[in-house]
Structure formats: structure tokens, C-alpha cells
Design a protein around this motif. Structure first.
Motif, PDB file in Angstrom:
ATOM      1  N   ASN A 163       0.849  -1.188   0.000  1.00 37.73           N
ATOM      2  CA  ASN A 163       0.000   0.000   0.000  1.00 37.73           C
ATOM      3  C   ASN A 163       0.883   1.236   0.000  1.00 37.73           C
TER       4      ASN A 163
ATOM      5  N   ASP B 208      -0.332   4.239   2.443  1.00 35.69           N
ATOM      6  CA  ASP B 208      -0.337   4.086   3.898  1.00 35.69           C
ATOM      7  C   ASP B 208       1.058   4.417   4.441  1.00 35.69           C
TER       8      ASP B 208
ATOM      9  N   ARG C  81       2.311   4.046   7.194  1.00 28.29           N
ATOM     10  CA  ARG C  81       2.872   3.109   8.165  1.00 28.29           C
ATOM     11  C   ARG C  81       3.892   2.175   7.519  1.00 28.29           C
TER      12      ARG C  81
ATOM     13  N   THR D 124       2.405  -5.488   3.846  1.00 30.48           N
ATOM     14  CA  THR D 124       1.471  -5.529   4.970  1.00 30.48           C
ATOM     15  C   THR D 124       1.606  -6.826   5.770  1.00 30.48           C
TER      16      THR D 124
END
Length: 220
Positions: free
Chosen positions: A166, A169, A171, A182
């Protein structure tokens, strides 16, 4: 004989169920039993791809490796199957943990020996931290770009694995040299002039190192 994409994918599934050792009756029965989820999230294709790097490439990476009217893929050769088999045995079998190939230009060394196994290892979380080392930084970055685009755009992978990468994102690291997935696995590309020593992802040292196109007298 013309086959629709769905028929082609079912044929691939059946063909590789036989190839990994199931008999015809069992393969047909497995397809019937999983008819509601052959290619969806953690369905039969997902499970077969974990067992067979070659199936993973021919189905999940079919836009690269399976000849179609809308792509430039050429039929794979025995050497490509051999590379995939050797790598699979090294990673999840009883093969040598260090493998090397010296092959002529145009053989598809990078696609078959770098791109495909890296995608497979990180789709399933088989390896935690892959380090790809190439002769120059721009080549290393191209490897990352190809892998990144595949995980962001490949609907066969998304359908069976969910979102593994992603780039929106914050993070997760997702740039020109590093990809954090992920499923908490990591790929990094470096040039041959960059040190390998001391590199870590969390508490993990690289557990898969791919050396591609390095300037070695034997490699020329």
C-alpha cells in the motif's frame, strides 16, 4: 482451441495440480470441492501457488510469463523451469542454500531468477527480508519498480492475497529502493558498491540475498 480466460485459468490449475503429484481423480475432485473459491482469497490457486513456484508464476504473474494476445511473453523454456525448480528446492525444499547461474543474454535471468522468486517469497511471507544487489543503483531500482508495480496493480494477486503493498499508507515504507509489505516482510535493493553488512529489518537480517548482473570475470 480457444479458451476464455476463466477456462484457461482452470486448465492451469488442473495442469499444475497434476504436476505437483495429485492424480487426475483427486485433481478434478479438488477443483469441484473448491468451485466456489478457486481463485479468490486464500482459495485453491493460493494454496497451489505456495506449493509450486512455477504455478505461482504462470497464474499469478501470467501477464509476464504466460503468452497472450495482449502481451509480449514468449513460451517458457526448459531452462526457466529448471531455474524455478532449483530456487524452489533451495527455499522450501532440500536444495543447496546457495545457487548460481551463468546464462547468455536474452535468457530472462532477471525475470525468472530475480523478479519471480522475490514476488513469490513475499506474497507468502516465506522470506522476511530480501536484499537485491545489482551492479549499479539504477538497475537495482528498476527491480524494485517492477515488483512494486506488480503488487500494486496485479488483480490476480489482490484477489487471492488481499492488499500486500500500500503506497498510500504511511505506516509502510514504499519508495524507489525499499518495499515494506502488509505481511511484515521487506525488500531492499542496493548497488554492488553499497555495504551489505549491518542491514536489518526490525530484528531480522536478510534471509534471501539475490546477486544480479554483478561484474564478475566468470559472469561476462
Amino acid at each position: 482451441m480457444f479458451r476464455s480466460e476463466d477456462e484457461q485459468n482452470k486448465f492451469l490449475l488442473y495442469k499444475y495440480l497434476l504436476k505437483v503429484g495429485f492424480d487426475e481423480f483427486t485433481a478434478e475432485n479438488m477443483i469441484l470441492q473448491h468451485s466456489s473459491n478457486l481463485f479468490g482469497y486464500k482459495g485453491l490457486a493460493y494454496e497451489l501457488g505456495r506449493m509450486s513456484l512455477e504455478f505461482f508464476c504462470m497464474y499469478f504473474l501470467q501477464d509476464t510469463f504466460l503468452p497472450k494476445d495482449d502481451n509480449a511473453a514468449a513460451p517458457i523454456a526448459d531452462i526457466h523451469r529448471e531455474i524455478w525448480s532449483d530456487i524452489q528446492e533451495s527455499i522450501i525444499g532440500n536444495g543447496e542454500n546457495q545457487r548460481g547461474w551463468i546464462l547468455p543474454r536474452g535468457t530472462g535471468k532477471s525475470a525468472f531468477g530475480n523478479f519471480a522468486p522475490t514476488c513469490w517469497c513475499h506474497a507468502y511471507g516465506i522470506k522476511k527480508y530480501t536484499l537485491i544487489c545489482s551492479d549499479i543503483g539504477s538497475t537495482a531500482e528498476k527491480f524494485i519498480k517492477d515488483i512494486k508495480n506488480t503488487f500494486l496493480e496485479n488483480n490476480y494477486i489482490k484477489q487471492a492475497f488481499g492488499v500486500l503493498l500500500n503506497d498510500k499508507d504511511k505506516r509502510y515504507i514504499c519508495n524507489s529502493t525499499q518495499l515494506e509489505f502488509t505481511n511484515k516482510t521487506f525488500i531492499e535493493a542496493i548497488s554492488s558498491s553499497s555495504p551489505m553488512r549491518g542491514r536489518k529489518y526490525g530484528n531480522n537480517r536478510p534471509d534471501l540475498i539475490i546477486l544480479d548482473r554483478l561484474n564478475c570475470p566468470l559472469y561476462q
